[in-house]
Design a protein around this motif. Structure first.
Motif, PDB file in Angstrom:
ATOM      1  N   ALA A 159     -44.676 -18.549  15.741  1.00 54.75           N
ATOM      2  CA  ALA A 159     -43.789 -19.716  15.824  1.00 54.75           C
ATOM      3  C   ALA A 159     -42.876 -19.629  17.043  1.00 54.75           C
ATOM      4  O   ALA A 159     -43.125 -20.283  18.064  1.00 54.75           O
ATOM      5  N   SER A 160     -41.829 -18.812  16.963  1.00 50.87           N
ATOM      6  CA  SER A 160     -40.838 -18.720  18.051  1.00 50.87           C
ATOM      7  C   SER A 160     -39.904 -17.551  17.761  1.00 50.87           C
ATOM      8  O   SER A 160     -39.765 -17.133  16.608  1.00 50.87           O
ATOM      9  N   PRO A 161     -39.213 -17.043  18.815  1.00 48.05           N
ATOM     10  CA  PRO A 161     -38.239 -15.972  18.563  1.00 48.05           C
ATOM     11  C   PRO A 161     -37.172 -16.404  17.552  1.00 48.05           C
ATOM     12  O   PRO A 161     -36.703 -15.603  16.749  1.00 48.05           O
ATOM     13  N   GLN A 162     -36.820 -17.695  17.598  1.00 46.86           N
ATOM     14  CA  GLN A 162     -35.807 -18.188  16.647  1.00 46.86           C
ATOM     15  C   GLN A 162     -36.307 -18.060  15.204  1.00 46.86           C
ATOM     16  O   GLN A 162     -35.555 -17.695  14.301  1.00 46.86           O
ATOM     17  N   ALA A 163     -37.590 -18.334  15.005  1.00 41.70           N
ATOM     18  CA  ALA A 163     -38.160 -18.196  13.659  1.00 41.70           C
ATOM     19  C   ALA A 163     -38.096 -16.741  13.205  1.00 41.70           C
ATOM     20  O   ALA A 163     -37.869 -16.449  12.026  1.00 41.70           O
ATOM     21  N   VAL A 164     -38.283 -15.816  14.155  1.00 39.07           N
ATOM     22  CA  VAL A 164     -38.197 -14.386  13.785  1.00 39.07           C
ATOM     23  C   VAL A 164     -36.789 -14.087  13.286  1.00 39.07           C
ATOM     24  O   VAL A 164     -36.604 -13.435  12.258  1.00 39.07           O
ATOM     25  N   ARG A 165     -35.793 -14.609  13.986  1.00 37.00           N
ATOM     26  CA  ARG A 165     -34.398 -14.363  13.580  1.00 37.00           C
ATOM     27  C   ARG A 165     -34.105 -15.008  12.237  1.00 37.00           C
ATOM     28  O   ARG A 165     -33.486 -14.393  11.365  1.00 37.00           O
ATOM     29  N   GLU A 166     -34.597 -16.251  12.043  1.00 29.30           N
ATOM     30  CA  GLU A 166     -34.190 -17.026  10.863  1.00 29.30           C
ATOM     31  C   GLU A 166     -34.999 -16.694   9.613  1.00 29.30           C
ATOM     32  O   GLU A 166     -34.481 -16.707   8.513  1.00 29.30           O
ATOM     33  N   VAL A 167     -36.275 -16.438   9.770  1.00 23.14           N
ATOM     34  CA  VAL A 167     -37.168 -16.396   8.607  1.00 23.14           C
ATOM     35  C   VAL A 167     -37.718 -15.006   8.292  1.00 23.14           C
ATOM     36  O   VAL A 167     -37.944 -14.663   7.129  1.00 23.14           O
ATOM     37  N   VAL A 168     -37.929 -14.207   9.349  1.00 18.96           N
ATOM     38  CA  VAL A 168     -38.602 -12.921   9.131  1.00 18.96           C
ATOM     39  C   VAL A 168     -37.820 -11.990   8.177  1.00 18.96           C
ATOM     40  O   VAL A 168     -38.429 -11.328   7.337  1.00 18.96           O
ATOM     41  N   PRO A 169     -36.465 -11.949   8.230  1.00 19.74           N
ATOM     42  CA  PRO A 169     -35.759 -11.096   7.273  1.00 19.74           C
ATOM     43  C   PRO A 169     -36.097 -11.434   5.810  1.00 19.74           C
ATOM     44  O   PRO A 169     -36.245 -10.540   4.974  1.00 19.74           O
ATOM     45  N   THR A 170     -36.280 -12.718   5.511  1.00 19.01           N
ATOM     46  CA  THR A 170     -36.630 -13.131   4.135  1.00 19.01           C
ATOM     47  C   THR A 170     -38.002 -12.591   3.742  1.00 19.01           C
ATOM     48  O   THR A 170     -38.209 -12.107   2.623  1.00 19.01           O
ATOM     49  N   ILE A 171     -38.941 -12.657   4.682  1.00 17.56           N
ATOM     50  CA  ILE A 171     -40.318 -12.231   4.389  1.00 17.56           C
ATOM     51  C   ILE A 171     -40.359 -10.716   4.178  1.00 17.56           C
ATOM     52  O   ILE A 171     -40.911 -10.226   3.184  1.00 17.56           O
ATOM     53  N   ILE A 172     -39.742  -9.982   5.102  1.00 24.17           N
ATOM     54  CA  ILE A 172     -39.737  -8.519   4.999  1.00 24.17           C
ATOM     55  C   ILE A 172     -38.933  -8.089   3.772  1.00 24.17           C
ATOM     56  O   ILE A 172     -39.317  -7.153   3.050  1.00 24.17           O
ATOM     57  N   GLY A 173     -37.846  -8.802   3.503  1.00 22.61           N
ATOM     58  CA  GLY A 173     -37.007  -8.492   2.333  1.00 22.61           C
ATOM     59  C   GLY A 173     -37.775  -8.659   1.028  1.00 22.61           C
ATOM     60  O   GLY A 173     -37.441  -8.039   0.013  1.00 22.61           O
ATOM     61  N   ALA A 174     -38.821  -9.505   1.056  1.00 22.13           N
ATOM     62  CA  ALA A 174     -39.643  -9.701  -0.154  1.00 22.13           C
ATOM     63  C   ALA A 174     -40.780  -8.671  -0.217  1.00 22.13           C
ATOM     64  O   ALA A 174     -41.644  -8.734  -1.092  1.00 22.13           O
ATOM     65  N   GLY A 175     -40.804  -7.745   0.748  1.00 20.09           N
ATOM     66  CA  GLY A 175     -41.827  -6.686   0.725  1.00 20.09           C
ATOM     67  C   GLY A 175     -43.186  -7.152   1.221  1.00 20.09           C
ATOM     68  O   GLY A 175     -44.213  -6.531   0.920  1.00 20.09           O
ATOM     69  N   VAL A 176     -43.215  -8.240   1.994  1.00 17.89           N
ATOM     70  CA  VAL A 176     -44.493  -8.757   2.509  1.00 17.89           C
ATOM     71  C   VAL A 176     -44.658  -8.287   3.966  1.00 17.89           C
ATOM     72  O   VAL A 176     -43.738  -8.418   4.778  1.00 17.89           O
ATOM     73  N   ASP A 177     -45.840  -7.753   4.285  1.00 15.10           N
ATOM     74  CA  ASP A 177     -46.124  -7.281   5.643  1.00 15.10           C
ATOM     75  C   ASP A 177     -46.186  -8.456   6.617  1.00 15.10           C
ATOM     76  O   ASP A 177     -46.451  -9.589   6.210  1.00 15.10           O
TER      77      ASP A 177
END
Ligand SMILES: NC(=O)C1=CN([C@@H]2O[C@H](COP(=O)(O)OP(=O)(O)OC[C@H]3O[C@@H](n4cnc5c(N)ncnc54)[C@H](O)[C@@H]3O)[C@@H](O)[C@H]2O)C=CC1
Ligand SMILES: O=C([O-])CC(=O)C(=O)O
Length: 289
Positions: free
Chosen positions: A103-121
Motif C-alpha cells: 500500500a504505502s509507508p503511511q499504511a505501515v505506520r497506521e495499520v501494520v501495528p494492528t496486524i502484528i499485534g494480532a499475531g499475524v505474519d
C-alpha cells in the motif's frame, strides 16, 4: 571396519542430519504448511501481479482476502480469484495466516501495528517506513510479544543477499544510485536531472513511493546507505546500482527493471520478490542468506 568405510558412514550421517533423506515417514503430514491463506492490504500494481499468479494457481497459497481504501481496486482483484473484499483490515485478521502490505509507508505506520499485534505474519513492501527507528522497534517488540514475523523482501533490488553476508564483517561504504525514467519519478524533463543526493533515511521521506529499496539495503547492512536518485529521459527502465566495499572485498550490482504496466514507479521484480519470498515460507530447503 576399515578407515574408508568408517569415513563414508560418517559422511552419510553428516549429510542426513543436515538434510534428512525423504522417506514415507518424512513425507507424513506432520510437516504442515505454515502459510496457507493470505490477505492483501493495498490492491495496486504489486498486488495485481501477485493476484494474477494466484489466479493461475502458481502461488502455492490461497490469496482470498482484499482490503484497499479504494474499494473498487479491492473488488477488481477479488473478482480474479473469487475472493472477498473486506471493509476494514481488522475483519481480515482471524481469517489469514499472513498479510501482504503493498500500500504505502503511511499504511505501515497506521495499520501494520494492528496486524502484528494480532499475531499475524506480514510481508511489508513499503520498507521505507521501517527506517523510522521508533516504529521499527515498536513493531519488532509487538512481533516478539505476539509471535508474529515481519518479512521485507529484496524487492526491486539485487544484492541484499550479498550485503547481509558482507555485514558480518565491517562495511566501509554502501551506496545506491537509482535511475528512472522521469515519468516514474512523476516529473517531466528532457535532460538528466539529479533529484536527490544524501542518506537513505531522508530519501525515503522525500520519495516515499520510489526508493524503498534504499531502506531495504540499509536495514540489511545495519547502516544508512548513500543514495542518489536520477531522472533520466534516456532510459525506459527502473535501474538500481548498488556498490558495497567492506572487509569481505567489494561488489557491484546493476538492475534494469521493467516498470509495472499499471504503475511505472514500481518494478515488476518487486512483485516477483514478494512471490518468491511467499513460496519460500513453505519450503524446507532455503537458499541464500
Ligand atoms: N520494497 C520494494 O522494493 C518496493 C516497494 N514498493 C512499495 O510498495 C508499495 C505498493 O506499491 P504499488 O503496488 O506499486 O503501489 P500502487 O500505488 O500501485 O498501489 C497501492 C494501493 O494501496 C492503496 N493504499 C494506499 N494506502 C493505503 C492505506 N493506508 N490503506 C489501504 N489502502 C491503501 C492504494 O489505494 C492503492 O490501491 C508502495 O509503498 C511502493 O512504494 C514499490 C516498489 C518496490
Ligand atoms: O520498484 C522500484 O524500482 C523501486 C521502488 O519503486 C521503490 O523502492 O520504492
Amino acid at each position: 571396519m576399515n578407515k574408508t568405510v568408517m569415513h563414508e558412514l560418517l559422511e552419510i550421517n553428516r549429510i542426513e542430519s543436515t538434510f534428512p533423506l525423504c522417506s514415507s515417514e518424512n513425507l507424513a503430514d506432520d510437516h504442515e504448511q505454515s502459510v496457507k491463506v493470505v490477505g492483501i492490504l493495498g490492491c495496486g500494481a504489486i498486488a495485481n501481479i501477485i493476484t494474477n499468479f494466484a489466479a493461475e494457481g502458481k502461488l502455492g497459497v490461497d490469496v482470498n482476502f482484499f482490503y484497499d481504501k479504494d474499494i473498487e481496486r479491492a473488488e477488481n482483484l477479488a473478482s480474479q480469484v473469487d475472493g472477498t473484499v473486506l471493509l476494514s483490515i481488522e475483519d481480515m485478521l482471524d481469517k489469514v495466516d499472513l498479510v501482504i502490505e503493498a500500500a504505502s509507508p503511511q499504511a505501515v505506520r497506521e495499520v501494520v501495528p494492528t496486524i502484528i499485534g494480532a499475531g499475524v505474519d506480514m510481508i511489508v513492501m513499503s520498507v521505507g517506513a521501517l527506517l523510522d527507528n521508533e516504529l521499527r522497534e515498536r513493531l519488532d517488540k509487538l512481533a516478539k510479544e505476539n509471535n508474529a514475523k515481519i518479512y521485507a523482501p529484496s524487492g526491486a533490488i539485487v544484492g541484499i543477499d550479498g550485503i547481509k553476508a558482507a555485514s558480518i564483517g565491517k562495511i566501509q561504504s554502501a551506496s545506491l544510485v537509482t535511475r528512472k525514467p522521469p515519468r516514474s519519478l512523476g516529473i517531466s524533463t528532457d535532460e538528466e536531472k539529479i533529484l536527490y543526493e544524501g542518506k537513505a533515511g531522508d530519501a525515503v521521506l522525500k520519495f516515499p513511493m520510489n526508493i524503498n529499496v534504499a531502506a531495504t539495503l540499509s536495514l540489511a547492512c545495519g547502516m544508512e546507505v548513500d543514495v542518489k536518485i536520477i531522472a533520466d529521459p534516456a532510459v525506459d527502465r527502473n535501474m538500481h546500482e548498488v556498490h558495497v566495499i567492506g572487509e569481505f572485498g567489494e561488489f557491484k550490482t546493476i538492475t534494469e527493471n521493467m516498470p509495472c504496466a499499471t504503475n511505472p514507479k514500481t518494478s515488476t521484480l518487486a512483485a516477483y520478490a514478494a512471490i518468491r519470498l511467499l513460496k519460500s515460507l513453505n519450503e524446507n530447503l532455503k537458499i541464500g542468506t
